[in-house]
Design a protein around this motif. Structure first.
Motif, PDB file in Angstrom:
ATOM      1  N   ALA A 121     -30.177  21.430  72.946  1.00  0.00           N
ATOM      2  CA  ALA A 121     -29.923  21.889  73.496  1.00  0.00           C
ATOM      3  C   ALA A 121     -28.320  21.956  73.364  1.00  0.00           C
ATOM      4  CB  ALA A 121     -29.902  22.484  74.975  1.00  0.00           C
ATOM      5  N   TYR A 122     -27.637  22.677  72.383  1.00  0.00           N
ATOM      6  CA  TYR A 122     -25.876  22.305  72.444  1.00  0.00           C
ATOM      7  C   TYR A 122     -25.243  23.298  73.187  1.00  0.00           C
ATOM      8  CZ  TYR A 122     -27.818  20.219  69.177  1.00  0.00           C
ATOM      9  OH  TYR A 122     -28.277  18.370  68.239  1.00  0.00           O
ATOM     10  N   GLU A 123     -23.345  23.052  73.598  1.00  0.00           N
ATOM     11  CA  GLU A 123     -22.878  24.259  73.898  1.00  0.00           C
ATOM     12  C   GLU A 123     -21.505  23.683  73.079  1.00  0.00           C
ATOM     13  OE1 GLU A 123     -21.568  24.472  77.808  1.00  0.00           O
ATOM     14  OE2 GLU A 123     -20.297  23.645  76.984  1.00  0.00           O
ATOM     15  N   MET A 124     -21.375  25.109  72.520  1.00  0.00           N
ATOM     16  CA  MET A 124     -19.993  25.750  71.546  1.00  0.00           C
ATOM     17  C   MET A 124     -18.695  25.804  72.179  1.00  0.00           C
ATOM     18  SD  MET A 124     -19.932  27.500  67.884  1.00  0.00           S
ATOM     19  CE  MET A 124     -18.857  28.927  68.132  1.00  0.00           C
ATOM     20  N   GLN A 125     -17.637  25.164  72.181  1.00  0.00           N
ATOM     21  CA  GLN A 125     -16.350  25.789  73.016  1.00  0.00           C
ATOM     22  C   GLN A 125     -15.597  26.263  71.890  1.00  0.00           C
ATOM     23  OE1 GLN A 125     -15.222  23.191  76.151  1.00  0.00           O
ATOM     24  NE2 GLN A 125     -16.318  25.375  78.048  1.00  0.00           N
ATOM     25  N   LEU A 126     -14.725  27.677  72.296  1.00  0.00           N
ATOM     26  CA  LEU A 126     -13.120  27.782  70.828  1.00  0.00           C
ATOM     27  C   LEU A 126     -12.653  27.806  72.150  1.00  0.00           C
ATOM     28  CD1 LEU A 126     -15.598  30.545  69.240  1.00  0.00           C
ATOM     29  CD2 LEU A 126     -14.575  28.427  68.449  1.00  0.00           C
ATOM     30  N   LEU A 127     -11.256  26.779  72.517  1.00  0.00           N
ATOM     31  CA  LEU A 127     -10.584  27.008  72.685  1.00  0.00           C
ATOM     32  C   LEU A 127      -9.443  27.089  73.012  1.00  0.00           C
ATOM     33  CD1 LEU A 127      -9.920  23.099  74.046  1.00  0.00           C
ATOM     34  CD2 LEU A 127     -11.498  24.402  74.571  1.00  0.00           C
ATOM     35  N   GLY A 128      -8.874  28.525  73.672  1.00  0.00           N
ATOM     36  CA  GLY A 128      -7.694  30.108  73.713  1.00  0.00           C
ATOM     37  C   GLY A 128      -7.518  29.599  75.222  1.00  0.00           C
ATOM     38  N   ARG A 129      -6.340  30.319  75.323  1.00  0.00           N
ATOM     39  CA  ARG A 129      -5.162  30.435  76.240  1.00  0.00           C
ATOM     40  C   ARG A 129      -6.180  29.800  77.273  1.00  0.00           C
ATOM     41  NH1 ARG A 129      -2.694  36.143  75.985  1.00  0.00           N
ATOM     42  NH2 ARG A 129      -1.219  35.575  74.438  1.00  0.00           N
ATOM     43  N   PRO A 130      -5.498  29.433  78.301  1.00  0.00           N
ATOM     44  CA  PRO A 130      -4.210  28.143  78.704  1.00  0.00           C
ATOM     45  C   PRO A 130      -3.819  26.778  77.673  1.00  0.00           C
ATOM     46  CG  PRO A 130      -5.777  28.040  80.668  1.00  0.00           C
ATOM     47  CD  PRO A 130      -6.886  28.748  79.405  1.00  0.00           C
ATOM     48  N   PHE A 131      -5.272  26.781  77.005  1.00  0.00           N
ATOM     49  CA  PHE A 131      -4.239  25.473  76.535  1.00  0.00           C
ATOM     50  C   PHE A 131      -3.379  25.462  76.430  1.00  0.00           C
ATOM     51  CE2 PHE A 131      -9.246  25.786  77.905  1.00  0.00           C
ATOM     52  CZ  PHE A 131      -9.518  23.852  78.445  1.00  0.00           C
ATOM     53  N   VAL A 132      -2.800  24.073  75.895  1.00  0.00           N
ATOM     54  CA  VAL A 132      -1.439  24.188  75.406  1.00  0.00           C
ATOM     55  C   VAL A 132      -1.198  25.322  73.725  1.00  0.00           C
ATOM     56  CG1 VAL A 132       0.660  22.331  75.197  1.00  0.00           C
ATOM     57  CG2 VAL A 132      -0.879  22.494  77.373  1.00  0.00           C
ATOM     58  N   SER A 133      -2.575  24.003  73.228  1.00  0.00           N
ATOM     59  CA  SER A 133      -2.857  24.443  72.161  1.00  0.00           C
ATOM     60  C   SER A 133      -4.086  25.129  71.347  1.00  0.00           C
ATOM     61  CB  SER A 133      -2.351  22.948  70.965  1.00  0.00           C
ATOM     62  OG  SER A 133      -1.552  22.691  70.762  1.00  0.00           O
ATOM     63  N   PRO A 134      -4.562  26.116  71.942  1.00  0.00           N
ATOM     64  CA  PRO A 134      -5.319  27.263  71.344  1.00  0.00           C
ATOM     65  C   PRO A 134      -5.597  27.411  69.806  1.00  0.00           C
ATOM     66  CG  PRO A 134      -3.600  28.185  71.985  1.00  0.00           C
ATOM     67  CD  PRO A 134      -3.095  26.956  72.312  1.00  0.00           C
ATOM     68  N   ILE A 135      -6.175  27.892  69.603  1.00  0.00           N
ATOM     69  CA  ILE A 135      -6.564  28.860  67.918  1.00  0.00           C
ATOM     70  C   ILE A 135      -5.449  29.765  67.939  1.00  0.00           C
ATOM     71  CG2 ILE A 135      -8.433  29.541  66.359  1.00  0.00           C
ATOM     72  CD1 ILE A 135     -10.271  28.252  68.344  1.00  0.00           C
ATOM     73  N   LYS A 136      -5.070  29.894  66.992  1.00  0.00           N
ATOM     74  CA  LYS A 136      -4.085  30.987  66.625  1.00  0.00           C
ATOM     75  C   LYS A 136      -4.107  31.924  65.729  1.00  0.00           C
ATOM     76  CE  LYS A 136      -0.484  28.035  69.100  1.00  0.00           C
ATOM     77  NZ  LYS A 136       0.465  27.457  68.809  1.00  0.00           N
ATOM     78  N   SER A 137      -3.741  32.921  65.580  1.00  0.00           N
ATOM     79  CA  SER A 137      -3.967  33.565  64.306  1.00  0.00           C
ATOM     80  C   SER A 137      -3.140  33.300  63.308  1.00  0.00           C
ATOM     81  CB  SER A 137      -3.900  34.725  65.160  1.00  0.00           C
ATOM     82  OG  SER A 137      -1.538  35.319  65.047  1.00  0.00           O
ATOM     83  N   ARG A 138      -3.040  33.111  61.854  1.00  0.00           N
ATOM     84  CA  ARG A 138      -2.133  33.209  60.842  1.00  0.00           C
ATOM     85  C   ARG A 138      -0.783  34.247  60.998  1.00  0.00           C
ATOM     86  NH1 ARG A 138      -3.741  31.715  54.851  1.00  0.00           N
ATOM     87  NH2 ARG A 138      -5.324  31.268  55.844  1.00  0.00           N
ATOM     88  N   SER A 139      -0.330  34.984  61.037  1.00  0.00           N
ATOM     89  CA  SER A 139       0.426  36.075  60.392  1.00  0.00           C
ATOM     90  C   SER A 139       1.085  36.070  62.156  1.00  0.00           C
ATOM     91  CB  SER A 139      -0.550  37.645  60.286  1.00  0.00           C
ATOM     92  OG  SER A 139      -0.468  38.021  62.017  1.00  0.00           O
ATOM     93  N   ARG A 140       0.912  35.972  62.943  1.00  0.00           N
ATOM     94  CA  ARG A 140       2.152  36.471  64.075  1.00  0.00           C
ATOM     95  C   ARG A 140       1.464  35.193  64.973  1.00  0.00           C
ATOM     96  NH1 ARG A 140       4.505  41.147  65.790  1.00  0.00           N
ATOM     97  NH2 ARG A 140       3.326  43.020  63.921  1.00  0.00           N
ATOM     98  N   GLY A 141       0.743  33.829  64.686  1.00  0.00           N
ATOM     99  CA  GLY A 141       1.167  32.462  65.669  1.00  0.00           C
ATOM    100  C   GLY A 141       0.094  32.684  67.308  1.00  0.00           C
ATOM    101  N   ARG A 142       0.036  34.325  67.386  1.00  0.00           N
ATOM    102  CA  ARG A 142      -0.699  34.698  68.531  1.00  0.00           C
ATOM    103  C   ARG A 142      -2.058  33.791  68.598  1.00  0.00           C
ATOM    104  NH1 ARG A 142       1.928  39.853  70.444  1.00  0.00           N
ATOM    105  NH2 ARG A 142       2.519  40.025  68.345  1.00  0.00           N
TER     106      ARG A 142
END
Length: 183
Positions: A121-142
């Motif tokens: 069994a595996y778990e995958m997490q993609l960290l977003g808000r509220p983390f300090v350095s989340p994954i961001k969009s290229r154009s606007r850094g959202r």
């Protein structure tokens, strides 16, 4: 401005979100399956790393997902792919000739050195808000709107045809392949 245009614009300029994850909730996933995540917009390549794109193996007691899986990542536009490490023999760093660990030694187990193991069994997490350095969009850094979590499990070793796939991706040319001259 019409409501349709406004909603379209807010989706385009809004926070980054996950559209699909190819292994989401799946069982019987091949050990060499390329994990593919499609986002709502192009992803900033330098915002993707092991700290925010986590693929972890369930621990021996079944109480959590604690062992980070080895592999490589590729960012192409709005698609991020994780290539789990394939079964391989490890080189012995103490060998001046760069040889492998001795046959049948504890470190010579190719299956144990793989990223994804059979019937696990595996778990995958993609960290977003509220983390300090989340994954961001290229154009606007959202930042990624929220943290996404999904679980999946790999196929049993009893059927090698299901445990390893021969067609692992649909892109052409393959990742990390620049060009080739005809023979």
């Amino acid at each position: 401005m019409p409501a349709e245009g406004k909603s379209s614009r807010s989706r385009r300029n809004g926070p980054l979100s996950v559209q699909t994850i190819n292994v989401e909730g799946a069982s019987g996933v091949a050990a060499n399956e390329i994990i593919e995540v499609v986002f709502s917009a192009d992803v900033k390549p330098n915002s993707i790393n092991e700290a925010v794109f986590q693929v972890r193996e369930q621990n021996a007691t079944g109480t959590g997902f604690t062992k980070q899986i080895f592999g490589d990542m590729q960012v192409t536009g709005n698609v991020v792919r994780f290539f789990p490490r394939l079964p391989s023999h490890l080189r012995d760093p103490s060998d001046p000739a760069g040889g492998f660990y001795p046959a049948n030694s504890a470190r010579d187990n190719a299956a144990e050195n793989a990223g994804l193991k059979p019937a696990t069994a595996y778990e995958m997490q993609l960290l977003g808000r509220p983390f300090v350095s989340p994954i961001k969009s290229r154009s606007r850094g959202r930042p990624l709107r929220r943290t996404y979590t999904t679980r999946f499990s790999t196929a049993s070793a009893s059927d090698p045809a299901k445990l390893y796939r021969t067609r692992t991706y649909t892109d052409s040319p393959p990742p990390q392949y620049s060009f080739s001259n005809p023979p």
